[in-house]
Design a protein around this motif. Structure first.
Motif, PDB file in Angstrom:
ATOM      1  N   VAL A  93       0.740  -1.148  -0.064  1.00 27.64           N
ATOM      2  CA  VAL A  93      -0.126  -0.028  -0.041  1.00 27.64           C
ATOM      3  C   VAL A  93       0.938   1.225  -0.043  1.00 27.64           C
ATOM      4  O   VAL A  93       0.531   2.074  -0.800  1.00 27.64           O
ATOM      5  CB  VAL A  93      -1.032  -0.169   1.130  1.00 27.64           C
ATOM      6  CG1 VAL A  93      -1.689   1.207   1.273  1.00 27.64           C
ATOM      7  CG2 VAL A  93      -1.832  -1.227   1.294  1.00 27.64           C
ATOM      8  N   LEU A  94       2.111   1.098   0.862  1.00 30.92           N
ATOM      9  CA  LEU A  94       2.879   2.432   0.686  1.00 30.92           C
ATOM     10  C   LEU A  94       3.623   2.472  -0.585  1.00 30.92           C
ATOM     11  O   LEU A  94       3.812   3.777  -0.709  1.00 30.92           O
ATOM     12  CB  LEU A  94       3.828   2.315   2.099  1.00 30.92           C
ATOM     13  CG  LEU A  94       3.259   2.555   3.523  1.00 30.92           C
ATOM     14  CD1 LEU A  94       4.178   2.302   4.456  1.00 30.92           C
ATOM     15  CD2 LEU A  94       2.614   3.668   3.522  1.00 30.92           C
ATOM     16  N   TRP A  95       3.972   1.394  -1.159  1.00 28.41           N
ATOM     17  CA  TRP A  95       4.634   1.682  -2.549  1.00 28.41           C
ATOM     18  C   TRP A  95       3.722   2.256  -3.491  1.00 28.41           C
ATOM     19  O   TRP A  95       3.980   3.045  -4.433  1.00 28.41           O
ATOM     20  CB  TRP A  95       4.801   0.314  -2.917  1.00 28.41           C
ATOM     21  CG  TRP A  95       6.468  -0.104  -2.305  1.00 28.41           C
ATOM     22  CD1 TRP A  95       6.652  -1.127  -1.583  1.00 28.41           C
ATOM     23  CD2 TRP A  95       7.688   0.358  -2.889  1.00 28.41           C
ATOM     24  NE1 TRP A  95       7.898  -1.129  -1.199  1.00 28.41           N
ATOM     25  CE2 TRP A  95       8.661  -0.383  -2.007  1.00 28.41           C
ATOM     26  CE3 TRP A  95       7.981   1.377  -3.497  1.00 28.41           C
ATOM     27  CZ2 TRP A  95       9.934  -0.023  -2.196  1.00 28.41           C
ATOM     28  CZ3 TRP A  95       9.502   1.899  -3.865  1.00 28.41           C
ATOM     29  CH2 TRP A  95      10.438   1.023  -2.860  1.00 28.41           C
ATOM     30  N   VAL A  96       2.323   1.951  -3.536  1.00 29.48           N
ATOM     31  CA  VAL A  96       1.465   2.504  -4.126  1.00 29.48           C
ATOM     32  C   VAL A  96       1.188   3.867  -4.094  1.00 29.48           C
ATOM     33  O   VAL A  96       1.092   4.642  -5.060  1.00 29.48           O
ATOM     34  CB  VAL A  96       0.013   1.646  -4.152  1.00 29.48           C
ATOM     35  CG1 VAL A  96      -1.057   2.198  -4.959  1.00 29.48           C
ATOM     36  CG2 VAL A  96       0.228   0.273  -4.703  1.00 29.48           C
ATOM     37  N   ILE A  97       1.165   4.344  -2.801  1.00 29.87           N
ATOM     38  CA  ILE A  97       0.763   5.770  -2.288  1.00 29.87           C
ATOM     39  C   ILE A  97       2.083   6.494  -2.858  1.00 29.87           C
ATOM     40  O   ILE A  97       1.967   7.675  -3.795  1.00 29.87           O
ATOM     41  CB  ILE A  97       0.739   6.038  -0.949  1.00 29.87           C
ATOM     42  CG1 ILE A  97      -0.507   5.237  -0.545  1.00 29.87           C
ATOM     43  CG2 ILE A  97       0.709   7.315  -0.667  1.00 29.87           C
ATOM     44  CD1 ILE A  97      -0.759   5.173   0.989  1.00 29.87           C
ATOM     45  N   VAL A  98       3.487   6.119  -2.760  1.00 31.96           N
ATOM     46  CA  VAL A  98       4.702   6.687  -3.023  1.00 31.96           C
ATOM     47  C   VAL A  98       4.879   6.957  -4.304  1.00 31.96           C
ATOM     48  O   VAL A  98       4.956   7.928  -5.131  1.00 31.96           O
ATOM     49  CB  VAL A  98       5.777   6.121  -2.392  1.00 31.96           C
ATOM     50  CG1 VAL A  98       7.017   6.606  -2.952  1.00 31.96           C
ATOM     51  CG2 VAL A  98       5.864   6.014  -1.005  1.00 31.96           C
ATOM     52  N   SER A 119       2.413   6.719  -6.768  1.00 31.46           N
ATOM     53  CA  SER A 119       0.954   7.491  -7.218  1.00 31.46           C
ATOM     54  C   SER A 119       1.681   8.982  -7.052  1.00 31.46           C
ATOM     55  O   SER A 119       1.453   9.821  -7.981  1.00 31.46           O
ATOM     56  CB  SER A 119       0.020   7.234  -6.622  1.00 31.46           C
ATOM     57  OG  SER A 119      -0.557   5.917  -6.662  1.00 31.46           O
ATOM     58  N   MET A 120       1.959   9.255  -5.847  1.00 30.91           N
ATOM     59  CA  MET A 120       2.519  10.689  -5.594  1.00 30.91           C
ATOM     60  C   MET A 120       3.661  11.059  -6.601  1.00 30.91           C
ATOM     61  O   MET A 120       3.308  12.359  -7.458  1.00 30.91           O
ATOM     62  CB  MET A 120       2.922  11.036  -4.193  1.00 30.91           C
ATOM     63  CG  MET A 120       1.832  10.956  -3.144  1.00 30.91           C
ATOM     64  SD  MET A 120       2.784  11.024  -1.287  1.00 30.91           S
ATOM     65  CE  MET A 120       3.277  12.628  -1.575  1.00 30.91           C
TER      66      MET A 120
END
Length: 511
Positions: free
Chosen positions: A57-62, A64-65
């Motif tokens: 989830v954190l990889w997806v957020i990073v 995406s940002m």
């Protein structure tokens, strides 16, 4: 020069110019690099997470940002347009959120032309327009063709009344240019090897950690199995020595590579009313500085570089920069200047400079400033040595050797401080280990302040701070009464722009 006013076109008559269609491609690499550095802090936990890594989830957020920021940056480049109207450079970008910037041409301090490697492949350049309003360039146009860049700079020069000065792109040479300074490969390697910066030290310390781990896991067992002396008691210091030497070599290597990348092929040439500096291996950077805009020149001569016979020269105008390193802070940096030629080069920047600086009557720092420096040296030594002795015993007691070294360093720094004032300049010399001689144009002084700390108040001394646009210099400690008198004495006296009326009519009010 004709005094007739120049007819300026109205904004409706001047069309907007767009950047090249290849501008987003040219901006892709620098924008990705900038976003990567910004998001590096989000990836640091992976170093401590070990094999588990970050959650998905954190990889997806990073990611995406990062993707959104990159798309926004490319969108801004693609929608940027500009024009010169009257005495202003106007830049606008964006469609949903429109951003407009208005830059007065008369306020422009420097113009900088860059040609990164990708832009060079695409046949494009970048132009930065700097004023005295902040640490970043007020106008940054990515993706201009060489002809468009030359036309823009010519238009700004014409508005400022500078005439059609030569506009050269990075790598071009004028037929009759006068070269003031050049940097050879050997000099750049020495410049890099004698430079210490926080960023490089951090990189090398991280690499040193990995080297030490590898050394203990792989090389040290092999050496102990094949070299009996290493396995002897008390020989564990060999690993630390080898790792330290490897880290020192890595520090020199990284600094040398950075210097070559930044200043390869450096040339400083005289264009009459302007100075032009160009250099760089992958990204060619060209800075054009007006002589009339120079307000401060700094000679940077650390002890090691002085011993090797060279130093650096930093030239600052009112274009404010906030970098911590010289290359980021100064508008124009001459990295390698032989000591024998430093005075002649300094006079190119500041013609009002008197003769040999070493022969000038420098006023020394107040004698009580030495006592203050010794107290600070003792305090620093105790703060370091006392905890070291508490935790490491006899080995930590070695840190007390810092005390005589600090006292000796305080005396050397006090002994070689000095300053003097001429009709046009203020010259300040500071430090022995890191000697910096600052030459300030008195006509450029913005403000002068006298300050007195608690310890200085007890000794009756103080220091004077001279502020110019975007920078400052502090004089060595002087008596408090002298510090207060310098507030009015240091700024140059400016002539009144217009005389007051000779007399006022005698007006009588009714009643």
């Amino acid at each position: 020069m004709s005094s007739e006013p120049v007819a300026l076109a109205s904004p409706q008559e001047v069309p907007w110019k767009r950047l090249s269609a290849k501008a987003p491609l040219a901006a892709l690499v620098p924008l990705s690099s900038t976003i990567g550095r910004m998001l590096l802090g989000a990836l640091l936990p992976t170093y401590f997470a070990g094999e588990r890594g970050l959650p998905v989830v954190l990889w997806v957020i990073v990611l995406s940002m990062a993707g959104l920021m990159l798309a926004a940056g490319l969108y801004e480049v693609a929608t940027t347009s500009y024009r010169v109207v009257g005495a202003q450079l106007e830049i606008r970008s964006g469609i949903f959120t429109r951003t407009s910037r208005f830059i007065e041409a008369a306020r422009v301090q420097n113009t900088e032309v860059l040609q990164p490697f990708v832009s060079k492949l695409l046949g494009l350049v970048e132009v930065k327009v700097e004023t005295a309003s902040g640490g970043k360039a007020d106008g940054h146009l990515r993706g201009l063709t060489p002809d468009e860049a030359q036309a823009l700079i010519h238009a700004l020069q014409a508005v400022r009344g500078e005439g059609a000065a030569a506009v050269l792109l990075p790598g071009d040479t004028a037929p009759e240019e006068r070269v003031l300074s050049e940097a050879r490969l050997g000099g750049l390697l020495l410049y890099g090897a004698t430079a210490l910066s926080v960023g490089v030290i951090a990189v090398v310390m991280g690499a040193l950690h990995e080297i030490t781990e590898t050394f203990h896991k792989l090389l040290l067992p092999w050496m102990e199995a094949h070299w009996d002396a290493v396995a002897a008691p008390g020989m564990g210091w060999l690993a630390a020595t080898a790792a330290a030497l490897t880290g020192l070599f890595g520090l020199w290597l990284v600094n040398g590579a950075r210097a070559v990348l930044q200043f390869h092929g450096f040339r400083l040439v005289d264009l009459g009313t302007h100075l032009r500096a160009v250099g760089g291996l992958i990204t060619r950077r060209q800075v054009t500085v007006r002589r009339a805009r120079i307000q401060q020149v700094v000679l940077d001569e650390p002890l090691l570089r002085r011993t090797l016979g060279f130093g650096s020269v930093e030239v600052e105008t009112a274009g404010v920069r906030t970098g911590k390193e010289a290359a980021d802070r100064a508008e124009l940096l001459v990295p390698v200047v032989p000591t024998a030629r430093m005075q002649a080069l300094l006079r190119e920047f500041v013609p009002e400079l008197p003769g040999d600086l070493s022969a000038q009557p420098f006023q020394r720092a107040h004698p009580k400033a030495l006592l203050r420096a010794r107290i600070r040296a003792v305090g620093l030594s105790v703060l370091v040595a006392a905890p070291a002795t508490w935790f490491w015993g006899a080995w930590g007691a070695v840190a007390w050797l810092l005390l005589p070294a600090q006292l000796l360093g305080a005396w050397f720094d006090w002994r070689f401080q000095g300053w003097f004032v001429t009709e046009a300049l203020v010259v300040v010399r500071q430090g022995f280990w890191r000697r910096r001689t600052t030459v300030v144009q008195r006509a450029r002084i913005q403000s002068v302040r006298a300050r007195q700390g608690p310890l200085e108040r007890g000794y009756g001394i103080g220091h004077v701070r001279i502020d110019v646009a975007g920078s400052h210099v502090i004089l060595p400690s002087v008596g408090w009464e002298e510090a207060q008198s310098l507030i009015d004495a240091l700024p140059a006296r400016r002539l009144a722009r217009r005389a007051p009326p000779a007399s006022l009519p005698d007006v009588r009010l009714p009643g």
